[in-house]
Design a protein around this motif. Structure first.
Motif, PDB file in Angstrom:
ATOM      1  N   PHE A  20      29.928  34.518 -23.858  1.00 28.33           N
ATOM      2  CA  PHE A  20      28.720  35.249 -23.485  1.00 28.33           C
ATOM      3  C   PHE A  20      28.378  36.325 -24.519  1.00 28.33           C
ATOM      4  O   PHE A  20      27.225  36.476 -24.908  1.00 28.33           O
ATOM      5  N   THR A  21      29.396  37.040 -25.003  1.00 28.74           N
ATOM      6  CA  THR A  21      29.174  38.079 -26.007  1.00 28.74           C
ATOM      7  C   THR A  21      28.654  37.474 -27.306  1.00 28.74           C
ATOM      8  O   THR A  21      27.701  37.992 -27.904  1.00 28.74           O
ATOM      9  N   LEU A  22      29.281  36.393 -27.738  1.00 33.69           N
ATOM     10  CA  LEU A  22      28.850  35.772 -28.985  1.00 33.69           C
ATOM     11  C   LEU A  22      27.432  35.207 -28.875  1.00 33.69           C
ATOM     12  O   LEU A  22      26.631  35.342 -29.815  1.00 33.69           O
ATOM     13  N   LEU A  23      27.100  34.601 -27.750  1.00 31.94           N
ATOM     14  CA  LEU A  23      25.729  34.114 -27.561  1.00 31.94           C
ATOM     15  C   LEU A  23      24.727  35.264 -27.555  1.00 31.94           C
ATOM     16  O   LEU A  23      23.639  35.161 -28.133  1.00 31.94           O
ATOM     17  N   PHE A  24      25.086  36.358 -26.903  1.00 32.69           N
ATOM     18  CA  PHE A  24      24.222  37.526 -26.868  1.00 32.69           C
ATOM     19  C   PHE A  24      23.947  38.043 -28.282  1.00 32.69           C
ATOM     20  O   PHE A  24      22.801  38.281 -28.668  1.00 32.69           O
ATOM     21  N   TRP A  25      25.018  38.178 -29.084  1.00 36.33           N
ATOM     22  CA  TRP A  25      24.845  38.718 -30.433  1.00 36.33           C
ATOM     23  C   TRP A  25      24.198  37.723 -31.380  1.00 36.33           C
ATOM     24  O   TRP A  25      23.524  38.132 -32.334  1.00 36.33           O
TER      25      TRP A  25
END
Length: 88
Positions: A20-25
């Protein structure tokens, strides 16, 4: 909450929060590139890694807090149901 509960919850969600963090960034980097026509890592450098790490730990903490709160609520309702069952 106990350490075992916390450890179990972390083992359940760390991969999901990382994705989720990587997709967000990736989304943030994409929008930044479209608007400024320069990659975000050129502008922020090492700060970007710190922001990604901070976002990851923030999301982990929020998700863990919600899981532990839900667990505590279930325990309360279970005690309430048992108490009422014995009173009848």
């Amino acid at each position: 909450p106990s350490f075992r509960l916390y450890h179990f919850a972390v083992k359940l969600i760390w991969k999901r929060m990382l994705v989720f963090t990587l997709l967000f960034w990736l989304g943030v980097a994409g929008v930044y590139y479209v608007v400024n026509e320069t990659p975000v890592w050129q502008e922020y450098g090492w700060w970007l890694l710190m922001m990604v790490g901070g976002t990851y730990f923030l999301l982990m903490d929020v998700k863990l807090m919600l899981m532990i709160m839900r667990h505590e609520e279930k325990k309360k309702w279970k005690r309430y149901r048992l108490k009422n069952k014995f009173e009848e």
